[in-house]
Design a protein around this motif. Sequence first.
Motif, PDB file in Angstrom:
ATOM      1  N   TYR A 123      -7.119   1.840  -7.585  1.00 28.04           N
ATOM      2  CA  TYR A 123      -5.456   1.491  -7.164  1.00 28.04           C
ATOM      3  C   TYR A 123      -4.638   1.508  -8.234  1.00 28.04           C
ATOM      4  O   TYR A 123      -5.078   0.315  -9.372  1.00 28.04           O
ATOM      5  CB  TYR A 123      -5.415  -0.049  -6.419  1.00 28.04           C
ATOM      6  CG  TYR A 123      -4.103  -0.224  -5.949  1.00 28.04           C
ATOM      7  CD1 TYR A 123      -4.058  -0.313  -4.062  1.00 28.04           C
ATOM      8  CD2 TYR A 123      -2.987  -1.444  -6.259  1.00 28.04           C
ATOM      9  CE1 TYR A 123      -2.174  -0.884  -4.073  1.00 28.04           C
ATOM     10  CE2 TYR A 123      -1.785  -1.738  -5.851  1.00 28.04           C
ATOM     11  CZ  TYR A 123      -1.524  -1.123  -4.363  1.00 28.04           C
ATOM     12  OH  TYR A 123      -0.683  -1.971  -4.419  1.00 28.04           O
ATOM     13  N   LYS A 136       0.833  -1.621  -0.244  1.00 29.18           N
ATOM     14  CA  LYS A 136       0.108   0.250   0.055  1.00 29.18           C
ATOM     15  C   LYS A 136       0.720   1.075  -0.067  1.00 29.18           C
ATOM     16  O   LYS A 136       2.362   1.024   0.439  1.00 29.18           O
ATOM     17  CB  LYS A 136      -0.769   0.074   1.134  1.00 29.18           C
ATOM     18  CG  LYS A 136      -1.627  -0.886   1.060  1.00 29.18           C
ATOM     19  CD  LYS A 136      -3.224  -1.010   2.329  1.00 29.18           C
ATOM     20  CE  LYS A 136      -2.692  -1.970   3.502  1.00 29.18           C
ATOM     21  NZ  LYS A 136      -3.746  -1.458   4.629  1.00 29.18           N
ATOM     22  N   TYR A 141      -1.443   0.130  -9.526  1.00 26.95           N
ATOM     23  CA  TYR A 141      -0.778  -0.693  -9.668  1.00 26.95           C
ATOM     24  C   TYR A 141       0.342  -0.328 -10.967  1.00 26.95           C
ATOM     25  O   TYR A 141       1.569  -0.587  -9.842  1.00 26.95           O
ATOM     26  CB  TYR A 141      -0.614  -2.099 -10.440  1.00 26.95           C
ATOM     27  CG  TYR A 141      -2.353  -2.480  -9.593  1.00 26.95           C
ATOM     28  CD1 TYR A 141      -1.824  -3.536  -9.145  1.00 26.95           C
ATOM     29  CD2 TYR A 141      -4.105  -2.742  -9.839  1.00 26.95           C
ATOM     30  CE1 TYR A 141      -3.171  -4.612  -8.202  1.00 26.95           C
ATOM     31  CE2 TYR A 141      -5.077  -2.755  -9.052  1.00 26.95           C
ATOM     32  CZ  TYR A 141      -4.241  -4.005  -8.816  1.00 26.95           C
ATOM     33  OH  TYR A 141      -5.630  -4.540  -7.518  1.00 26.95           O
TER      34      TYR A 141
END
Length: 462
Positions: free
Chosen positions: A274, A229, A276
């Motif tokens: 998110y 994260k 990546y």
Amino acid sequence: MKNKYIDLIEQTFEFPQDEFSVVDNELNFHDVPLMDIIKQYGTPLKVTYLPKISSQINRAKRMFNVAMAKVDYKGSYNYCYCTKSSHFSFVLEEALKNDIHLETSSAYDIHIVNALYDGGLIDKDRFIICNGFKRPQYVENIVNLVNSGFVNTIPVLDNKEELDLFYDMNKRCKLGIRIAAEEEPKFDFYTSRLGIRYNDIVDFYKAKIKGNKRFELKMLHFFINTGIKDTAYYWNELNKCLGIYYELKKVCPELDSLNIGGGFPIKNTLAFDYDYEYMTEEIVAQIKNFCAQMEIAEPNIFTEFGSFTVGESGAALFSIINQKQQNDRECWYMIDSSFMTTLPDTWGINQRYIQLAVNNWDKEYQRVFLGGLTCDSEDYYSSETHANAIFLPKLNGEPQYIGFFHTGAYQESLGGFGGIQHCLTPSPKHIIIDRDKGDNEYYTRLFAKEQSYRSMLRILGY
Ligand SMILES: Cc1ncc(COP(=O)(O)O)c(C=O)c1O
């Protein structure tokens, strides 16, 4: 007035999405009409959409290779599949089409490696990263693997005592050491029980491994339990890990690999966001910069993605078999199975999944709670788990089907697939969906029938 289920979804999320679309008020998953699947197989039903596994692996490989090319990274990237996230043969067969390596966690995993070798699916050059606490049987199986010529087997020491157990190896053995990472501040304890504490690693290496002809330390391993994260905590742990890598590298020139574990998240809501690419590039760039500063060679990078590999390939389909209005405000939809046994993470860790109606998208919606069939009051999936309230089409006399998506990781092993289930609720039928290499048409096959009462009674000794 816009009060249909389809309006709700389209107004709340970007919809359709890559894997979800609606045709004639019925849901498609990767362009597969789920109502056709339900008509053929019924519910409750577990589904694995195989092509997603390969596409995830190739996506990660691409991202790491691009990130490495951008900073002219000299080391290699090695994708390992963490078998514990789903041990099924069809998962491994699909994953292994993509030139990957494996990570194991217990003695029986090694039998899977042997079975894959016997089936011609892997050769003896694959990296087999053996994590987990090593009991004698696990050690014996690893030793046999190395002795039989799996030259890239790397047992990763979880504690200092494990080293002595590997003396039976008749070949020189590569080794890894797992760092006991600090846990996130919200945890009940500070340091993970898994691995060897930071401060002990270099001294342990000097005392027990350095100069020992049997072993060659190749890998430093760290895994952050809460995942990869973009938080100060994660970057801090990565940096501490690089610090140890540097200290070790000074005394152990053969050390050349850094294993950053698993932990890529998966899409668990339609609003999932998110980056990546950013995370991958940042990880690679940080390692690269650190090594340039310290003037050491860049390590080969290993990952062990479990959820990321297999999670998004899975779905669980249920029928709503009853509606129970238990007071003025609480309306329960009862599914034809149990959440505790089919999706145990929803119960154990409040895991959220994408949840959608399969049919009746043109019907009005209402707020509901979803209940499972066991007598356990915890057998439900609620708005708390789901972050927002759950809305589903109002029942109108037609069957209502619902789906939970991206459920492919860990649920079968945690739920004890094929074993004794709470209130003896059987494990559902499980089917596999794949696509034809030629015309790309999808086809299905049954992997497992619904668990029979006979199999349960046999386990119970009747
Ligand atoms: C050592 C190790 N590697 C990899 C993984 C896979 O993690 P994930 O499924 O989050 O990718 C785990 C999960 O527990 C793990 O313990």
